[in-house]
Structure formats: structure tokens, C-alpha cells
Design a protein around this motif. Structure first.
Motif: not given
Length: 86
Positions: A63-86
Motif C-alpha cells: 500500500k505504501r508503494y502504491a501511494q508513492l507510485r501514484y504520487n509520481g516520479a518524484g518518489t522513485i528513490a523512496e520506492r527503490l528504498e522500499l523494494l531494497l529493504k524488502h
């Protein structure tokens, strides 16, 4: 595209698509009658959601990843961090 056709196209059941929408993982545009209208770009996202789930990622993290995705390209670093942490 209606939910049945979209479910067939993605391999995700209509029930699961509705669940994803209810949980805030998938945001679907609706037509003037309130019917879901899936767009072409929703296909890749729906399939990606299934892949995240298949990795064992928790629903709250998806859900956090989805929220970041829908917030746009400015969240790519946060999404990558979330994936790497997982």
C-alpha cells in the motif's frame, strides 16, 4: 475497459481487483455511471501488484508503494528504498 475484460487481460480475478481497489492499492477511474474503467497503464500496475505480493511483501508495504507510485516520479528513490529493504 470493464473489470471482466481487465481481469482476463491481467490474469487477476475481478474479486481481487475490487479488493486491491478497496485497500488503496489500485485507483480506478469511473465513468459517468460509476462503472470502473480500467486504462491500458493499469494493466502493468495490476500485474506488478501481483508480483509484489508473490515476493511476500506485506500488504501495508504494498500500500505504501502504491501511494508513492501514484504520487509520481518524484518518489522513485523512496520506492527503490522500499523494494531494497524488502
Amino acid at each position: 475497459m470493464k473489470i471482466g475484460a481487465f481481469a482476463e487481460l491481467t490474469g487477476v480475478s475481478a474479486y481481487t481487483l475490487r479488493y486491491y481497489e478497496k485497500k488503496g492499492l489500485l485507483f480506478v477511474k469511473r465513468d459517468q455511471n460509476g462503472c470502473r474503467n480500467y486504462l491500458a497503464e493499469d494493466r502493468e500496475w495490476g500485474q506488478f501488484l501481483c508480483k509484489l505480493k508473490a515476493t511476500g511483501m506485506l500488504l501495508r508495504d504494498i500500500k505504501r508503494y502504491a501511494q508513492l507510485r501514484y504520487n509520481g516520479a518524484g518518489t522513485i528513490a523512496e520506492r527503490l528504498e522500499l523494494l531494497l529493504k524488502h
